[in-house]
Design an enzyme around this catalytic site. Structure first.
Site, PDB file in Angstrom:
ATOM      1  N   TYR A  51      33.777  44.981  31.002  1.00 27.12           N
ATOM      2  CA  TYR A  51      34.770  44.875  29.920  1.00 27.12           C
ATOM      3  C   TYR A  51      35.013  43.425  29.492  1.00 27.12           C
ATOM      4  O   TYR A  51      36.054  43.132  28.898  1.00 27.12           O
ATOM      5  CB  TYR A  51      36.083  45.528  30.339  1.00 27.12           C
ATOM      6  CG  TYR A  51      36.061  47.051  30.263  1.00 27.12           C
ATOM      7  CD1 TYR A  51      35.887  47.708  29.041  1.00 27.12           C
ATOM      8  CD2 TYR A  51      36.233  47.835  31.395  1.00 27.12           C
ATOM      9  CE1 TYR A  51      35.876  49.091  28.956  1.00 27.12           C
ATOM     10  CE2 TYR A  51      36.225  49.227  31.325  1.00 27.12           C
ATOM     11  CZ  TYR A  51      36.046  49.842  30.093  1.00 27.12           C
ATOM     12  OH  TYR A  51      36.047  51.218  30.015  1.00 27.12           O
ATOM     13  N   ARG A 104      39.050  63.561  24.320  1.00 29.34           N
ATOM     14  CA  ARG A 104      40.306  62.822  24.535  1.00 29.34           C
ATOM     15  C   ARG A 104      41.524  63.643  24.107  1.00 29.34           C
ATOM     16  O   ARG A 104      42.562  63.598  24.772  1.00 29.34           O
ATOM     17  CB  ARG A 104      40.234  61.471  23.830  1.00 29.34           C
ATOM     18  CG  ARG A 104      39.357  60.478  24.634  1.00 29.34           C
ATOM     19  CD  ARG A 104      38.968  59.289  23.844  1.00 29.34           C
ATOM     20  NE  ARG A 104      38.381  58.218  24.673  1.00 29.34           N
ATOM     21  CZ  ARG A 104      37.801  57.152  24.159  1.00 29.34           C
ATOM     22  NH1 ARG A 104      37.723  56.984  22.842  1.00 29.34           N
ATOM     23  NH2 ARG A 104      37.289  56.223  24.956  1.00 29.34           N
ATOM     24  N   HIS A 117      34.321  56.836  28.415  1.00 30.70           N
ATOM     25  CA  HIS A 117      33.853  55.661  27.667  1.00 30.70           C
ATOM     26  C   HIS A 117      32.542  56.040  26.995  1.00 30.70           C
ATOM     27  O   HIS A 117      31.735  56.771  27.580  1.00 30.70           O
ATOM     28  CB  HIS A 117      33.596  54.481  28.606  1.00 30.70           C
ATOM     29  CG  HIS A 117      32.733  53.417  27.981  1.00 30.70           C
ATOM     30  ND1 HIS A 117      33.256  52.435  27.179  1.00 30.70           N
ATOM     31  CD2 HIS A 117      31.389  53.223  27.988  1.00 30.70           C
ATOM     32  CE1 HIS A 117      32.256  51.675  26.736  1.00 30.70           C
ATOM     33  NE2 HIS A 117      31.112  52.137  27.214  1.00 30.70           N
TER      34      HIS A 117
HETATM   35  P1  RTP Z   1      35.684  52.831  25.375  1.00 27.65           P
HETATM   36  O1  RTP Z   1      35.220  51.413  25.182  1.00 27.65           O
HETATM   37  O2  RTP Z   1      36.284  53.096  26.733  1.00 27.65           O
HETATM   38  O3  RTP Z   1      34.654  53.853  24.983  1.00 27.65           O
HETATM   39  O4  RTP Z   1      36.874  53.110  24.381  1.00 27.65           O
HETATM   40  P2  RTP Z   1      37.063  52.623  22.912  1.00 27.65           P
HETATM   41  O5  RTP Z   1      35.837  51.932  22.402  1.00 27.65           O
HETATM   42  O6  RTP Z   1      37.576  53.814  22.171  1.00 27.65           O
HETATM   43  O7  RTP Z   1      38.234  51.587  23.106  1.00 27.65           O
HETATM   44  P3  RTP Z   1      38.211  49.989  23.281  1.00 27.65           P
HETATM   45  O8  RTP Z   1      38.982  49.409  22.178  1.00 27.65           O
HETATM   46  O9  RTP Z   1      36.799  49.513  23.521  1.00 27.65           O
HETATM   47  O10 RTP Z   1      39.057  49.816  24.604  1.00 27.65           O
HETATM   48  C1  RTP Z   1      38.456  49.986  25.867  1.00 27.65           C
HETATM   49  C2  RTP Z   1      39.381  50.788  26.747  1.00 27.65           C
HETATM   50  O11 RTP Z   1      40.536  50.025  27.052  1.00 27.65           O
HETATM   51  C3  RTP Z   1      41.651  50.888  27.217  1.00 27.65           C
HETATM   52  N1  RTP Z   1      42.686  50.499  26.280  1.00 27.65           N
HETATM   53  N2  RTP Z   1      43.940  50.358  26.624  1.00 27.65           N
HETATM   54  N3  RTP Z   1      46.708  49.878  26.620  1.00 27.65           N
HETATM   55  C4  RTP Z   1      46.031  49.749  25.488  1.00 27.65           C
HETATM   56  O12 RTP Z   1      46.561  49.456  24.438  1.00 27.65           O
HETATM   57  C5  RTP Z   1      44.602  50.008  25.526  1.00 27.65           C
HETATM   58  N4  RTP Z   1      43.777  49.908  24.499  1.00 27.65           N
HETATM   59  C6  RTP Z   1      42.566  50.223  24.990  1.00 27.65           C
HETATM   60  C7  RTP Z   1      41.158  52.310  26.981  1.00 27.65           C
HETATM   61  O13 RTP Z   1      40.803  52.873  28.251  1.00 27.65           O
HETATM   62  C8  RTP Z   1      39.931  52.074  26.135  1.00 27.65           C
HETATM   63  O14 RTP Z   1      39.052  53.180  26.206  1.00 27.65           O
HETATM   64 MG    MG Z   2      34.859  50.323  23.437  1.00 27.59          MG
END
Ligand code: RTP
Ligand code: MG
Length: 140
Positions: A51, A104, A117
């Site tokens: 990450y 989700r 993810h």
């Molecule tokens: P992922 O990477 O897990 O597939 O999810 P995503 O693209 O939909 O979301 P991303 O913006 O890349 O964020 C990665 C992961 O971080 C956590 N998150 N927490 N507390 C918060 O505001 C927050 N925002 C994101 C989530 O687990 C997200 O999937």
């Molecule tokens: Mg992501």
């Protein structure tokens, strides 16, 4: 349309609730094939590296703690348009905004504990697959 590969993680909220099979079923019903899969306990260093793109974000520390809070299942998925298709099957990051029928919406607990993810682009898919798998572990 050529087959594409994407990287997927079934997150600790799903292993804790013993619903990884349900997630795999939704991926398969959505047209994706699991061509590599293993259950691992991510280390803090592994999660921080995975990450790294989010390291300046306010949720980074919590995200690393969550992703190391229990086992995860890492996967390589294959299918037509697999990267975009997987993100459709997953639904929006925040389950409150996710469409009905998505993983989700149906299964996630919160914006952080959001069950899955999926890679967001061909370059990240390639890098993320290589981060967890060697080529001989992938059987397409
Ligand atoms: P992922 O990477 O897990 O597939 O999810 P995503 O693209 O939909 O979301 P991303 O913006 O890349 O964020 C990665 C992961 O971080 C956590 N998150 N927490 N507390 C918060 O505001 C927050 N925002 C994101 C989530 O687990 C997200 O999937
Ligand atoms: Mg992501």
């Amino acid at each position: 349309m050529a087959l594409e590969r994407t990287f997927s993680i079934i997150k600790p909220d799903a292993t804790r609730r013993n619903i990884t099979g349900k997630v795999v079923s939704m991926l398969e019903e959505g047209g994706l094939r699991v061509i590599a899969q293993k259950r691992i306990q991510m280390t803090k260093e592994q999660a921080e590296g995975f990450y790294a793109v989010h390291k300046e974000r306010p949720f980074f520390g919590d995200l690393v703690s969550f992703m190391t809070s229990g086992p995860v299942v890492v996967q390589v998925l294959e299918g037509e348009n697999a990267i975009a298709r997987n993100r459709e099957i997953m639904g929006a990051t925040n389950p409150e905004n996710a469409d009905a029928g998505t993983i989700r919406k149906e299964l996630a607990e919160s914006i952080e504990a959001n069950t899955v993810h999926g890679s967001d682009a061909p370059e990240t898919a390639k890098d993320e697959i290589a981060y967890f798998f060697s080529e001989d572990e992938i059987v397409g």
